[in-house]
Design a protein around this motif. Structure first.
Motif, PDB file in Angstrom:
ATOM      1  N   ASN A   1       0.891  -1.361   0.027  1.00  0.00           N
ATOM      2  CA  ASN A   1      -0.016  -0.135  -0.097  1.00  0.00           C
ATOM      3  C   ASN A   1       0.930   1.326   0.021  1.00  0.00           C
TER       4      ASN A   1
ATOM      5  N   ILE B   1      -4.998  -2.861   6.916  1.00  0.00           N
ATOM      6  CA  ILE B   1      -4.791  -2.178   5.645  1.00  0.00           C
ATOM      7  C   ILE B   1      -4.991  -0.742   5.749  1.00  0.00           C
TER       8      ILE B   1
ATOM      9  N   GLN C   1      -5.472  -3.322  -2.301  1.00  0.00           N
ATOM     10  CA  GLN C   1      -6.206  -3.478  -0.742  1.00  0.00           C
ATOM     11  C   GLN C   1      -7.562  -4.062  -1.048  1.00  0.00           C
TER      12      GLN C   1
END
Length: 814
Positions: A376, A545, A567
């Motif tokens: 991410n 996340i 994600q």
């Protein structure tokens, strides 16, 4: 103070009105006046180092996390702890709190601010300031005013009507002045309705000093002063940083030329002397020392506050985790401690506890499995390891280096003294060299971004070039370029030579030089499949996340609120494999959740400071209550947000202007106006127990005479365990002569109750709670007619209602 003022020469007076260096105001040794030192906040005290490295400091929860606590006593306690941190760095003032309003869900600096609501923001700011200043450390509330986005923030004009200013954006500052007596205010970078706030006479003189009675100092944001006489005459006391760009000899000349009167100059100097007396720097002649003061009581406070900030958004009977079942720990934030946002709020934390570490401590490693699933990051992972740096006193890397140093990783933020003072910090070059040994063979990505010109060579081959066609982007406070990425194949176990070449360039506003270089291996379908397998084999899957300080950062707004990378795909795949899936979000604001109906639980954990993993594990396991409630509405999609518009002047801005078209209808006021149901409403949050509110009583005996109400009720913990809730009171004007929100938060109280415990709650409302601001008449007005009082546990859950009526209007001064 007056006697000391008379003894100062013109040159000495002027010296006190600008910084000597990046973090201090000069001493006047002839008169025994000590040096005033400041340090960045607001989630810690970084000290005199740059944004990277420096002396270790305690990292507290970020602003939006404190906003989510709705807990004024807790924030006051944190303010007092931060005063200890400031003292450990040899400073006298903290550049905090940040109280700009969450106008847009995409503002890169929302993480640093408390809320979309002015009352919640104001009350928490007062607690924070009282905690700091109660220990003799000055607060510097910021940014005054209209800095609600990071796009072109140093030049853009925030076009805001006076009613919206008074009711929304100025309100926290007014509260801080009148209720907390803040000693410092920092002007914002932007213009307000065409004029830079650092030289805005109406803002600094009329409103702040004349109407509110402010007697502290106004300092510029760093390099946020743009003139000499106009700033001094309008009320800017201190230009930062030093050495001065707009003052010094320029101000001496302006005084001699009559552009600044002696009386005005003396007002500015007297304000500085008053501040220095308040914070103790006037007589502080101790040697400057910075300590890495890792206090056990601060560790415990940060851990407690992190849990108090966590908002449980959904829970289908899965939390807290009980029993001895296996847990699959999944996601890019699982083994990385996301403890803070980016920009001037970042610091070198004493330590960072990741969620994996927290769960290992709480559950034992034998019960856990791990899979990253996806990435991410916004930039390639930072190149770490021993690096050699050669500095050149030119911008061409020519000749012999004038200094050789080392780096622990491939990033630098050069400002002030560079290479032990052997190069001009704005005109030098550097060659950084080291090695990278990959763990896996195959394609790797090499990324570089810089405030300056850079190239990256791997084994002698140019891989990433941010020099030849350098273009201004959204890094390093808009002084840097966007990341330039090159790809190449690397061999596992082989030490590949890395060389980074850097040279300074002309700056736009902020005089700095900086770069960051990273190397990463792309993840794909195989990593998601590995995560699915881990989830399928475990009793419970917990996915960590969100974003990180690369995304939630000063100097750069978000493009939207979709989760970065793959994600969302990861969550969908894991939830399909295991119905007992828990999502733990770490972001500086809302995200779109297309998978919201497919997971069993959602916990919003924000950036909770250095104890992140322990605080999150405490909540997941039930060792602590998820004490947070949303300080910002979570929309279903970015397009639902009040600042979202097809008109670019409304957001992100156009031709130097950003127009606050929505006026007072910010946050939940906007969703109420449109009858729009958000994903999660303002003030919402679940717990591990239940509460009921009853017995609403409204004492309106003083309402007709002076607009005051006393509202009381009973709160009961009806569940089987101790817990916390927030009692929230909203006011509706039933028939206003001007458009008003359907309801507005006017009071709240955080409660901690044992099972079965009842507590009486009393909330006081003054006339301003019922008033709106009349622009033309320049006063606050409480209209005749009826008002509805609504009380509950979120903006969408207000079961207790009552009505009060007055027969006359009431006008209140500014």
């Amino acid at each position: 103070m007056d006697q000391l003022l008379r003894e100062l020469t013109l040159e000495e007076k002027v010296s006190l009105l600008s910084g000597e260096d990046f973090w201090s105001v000069p001493a006047v040794e002839r008169l025994g006046i000590g040096k005033l030192r400041v340090t960045d906040g607001p989630n810690g005290a970084r000290g005199g180092g740059s944004l990277i490295g420096g002396v270790n400091s305690a990292s507290f929860p970020v602003g939006i996390a404190l906003g989510a606590t709705w807990d004024v006593p807790l924030v006051t306690e944190i303010g007092a702890a931060l005063a200890d941190e400031v003292k450990s760095k040899g400073a006298h003032m903290l550049l905090a709190p940040t109280v700009n309003i969450h106008r847009s869900v995409t503002n890169g600096r929302n993480f640093e601010c408390y809320s979309e609501d002015p009352i919640l923001t104001a009350e928490l700011a007062v607690g924070y300031i009282n905690g700091l200043q109660g220990q003799g450390i000055g607060a510097t509330i910021k940014h005054f005013v209209g800095n609600e986005s990071e796009i072109e923030r140093t030049t853009i004009s925030s076009e805001v009507g006076e009613r919206a200013l008074r009711e929304i954006y100025l309100f926290p500052f007014e509260h801080a002045v009148k209720k907390a007596g803040t000693w410092g205010v920092m002007s914002s970078y932007n213009r307000l309705n065409g004029t830079f706030t650092s030289e805005h006479n109406w803002l600094l003189a009329t409103v702040l000093r004349d109407e509110w009675g402010y007697d502290g100092i106004v300092m510029s944001d760093w390099f946020g002063s743009h003139s000499t006489a106009p700033t001094v005459n309008s009320g800017l006391d201190l230009e930062m940083p030093g050495p001065p760009r707009d003052r010094g000899q320029k101000l001496i000349d302006a005084v001699k030329a009559g552009e600044v009167t002696q009386e005005t100059l003396d007002k500015r100097v007297l304000a500085m002397l008053r501040l220095m007396d308040r914070v103790g720097s006037l007589d502080d002649h101790r040697p400057f020392v910075e300590r890495a003061d890792d206090r056990p009581e601060h560790r415990a406070l940060i851990r407690r506050a992190g849990a108090a900030a966590a908002v449980l958004l959904k829970n289908h009977g899965i939390l807290p985790l009980t029993g001895n079942g296996s847990v699959a720990v999944i996601g890019p934030n699982a083994k990385t401690a996301q403890i803070m946002g980016g920009g001037s709020a970042q610091l070198n934390a004493h330590y960072r506890i990741s969620p994996w570490q927290g769960l290992v401590s709480a559950l034992g490693e034998t019960r856990l499995s791990y899979a990253p699933g996806c990435t991410n990051h916004r930039f390639e992972p930072l190149l770490r390891g021993a690096l050699t740096v050669e500095y050149f006193a030119n911008q061409t890397l020519s000749g012999e280096p004038v200094h050789v140093g080392t780096m622990e990783d491939a990033q630098a933020f050069w400002i002030g003294q560079v290479a032990e003072g052997k190069v001009d910090p704005l005109h030098f070059s550097a060659r950084i060299s080291g090695a990278f040994t990959p763990e896996v063979s195959g394609e790797h990505r090499v990324g570089i971004y810089s405030a300056g010109f850079t190239k990256v060579f791997v084994d002698g081959r140019l891989v990433a070039d941010a020099w030849t066609h350098w273009t201004k982007g959204r890094t390093f406070f808009e002084e840097g370029c966007d990341e330039v990425v090159g790809t190449l194949d690397l061999t596992a176990g082989h030490a590949h030579e890395i060389v980074i070449e850097f040279a300074t360039k002309d700056f736009a506003t902020l005089g700095l030089a900086a770069f960051a270089c990273g190397i990463g291996r792309p993840m794909g379908d195989a990593e998601i499949s590995e995560a699915v397998a881990a989830a399928r084999a475990a009793e419970t899957a917990v996915i960590f996340i969100g974003r990180n300080g690369e995304w939630d950062t000063e100097g750069s707004d978000l493009d939207g609120i979709l989760l970065p990378g793959r994600q969302n795909e990861l969550v969908e795949a894991v939830a399909a494999a295991n119905p007992r899936t828990v999502v733990v979000l770490q972001t500086g604001g809302p995200v779109e959740m297309p998978w919201v109906g497919n997971v069993a639980a959602i916990l919003q954990a924000w950036y909770p400071g250095q104890e992140a993993g322990n605080a999150i594990a405490d909540v997941l396991t039930g060792a602590a209550e998820p004490g947070g409630r949303l300080p910002q509405t979570f929309p279903v999609r970015w397009a639902d947000n009040p600042a979202h518009s097809q008109d670019r002047e409304v957001y992100p801005g156009l031709e130097g202007k950003v127009r606050y078209e929505e006026g007072i209808f910010v946050g939940y006021r906007h969703y109420d106006k449109l009858g729009m149901t958000p994903l999660y409403p303002f003030g919402f949050g679940l717990g591990y127990t239940d509460f009921s509110l009853s017995d609403l009583v409204i004492d309106d005996s003083a309402f007709e005479s002076d607009g005051r109400l006393v509202v009381s009720l009973t709160a009961t913990n009806t569940g089987a365990r101790a817990g916390a809730t927030v009692v929230q009171l909203y006011v509706s004007d039933d028939a206003s002569g001007e458009p008003r929100p359907a309801k507005e938060l006017k009071a709240f109280e955080k409660l901690h109750l044992q099972p079965g415990e009842q507590r009486s709650v009393t909330m006081l409302l003054d006339a301003r709670a019922f008033a709106w601001y009349r622009e033309k008449a320049r006063h606050w007005l409480v209209e005749a007619g009826s008002f509805t009082i609504r009380v509950g546990q979120s903006s969408a859950d207000l079961p207790l209602t009552g009505q009060v009526t007055r027969s006359t209007t009431l006008m209140l001064p500014v």
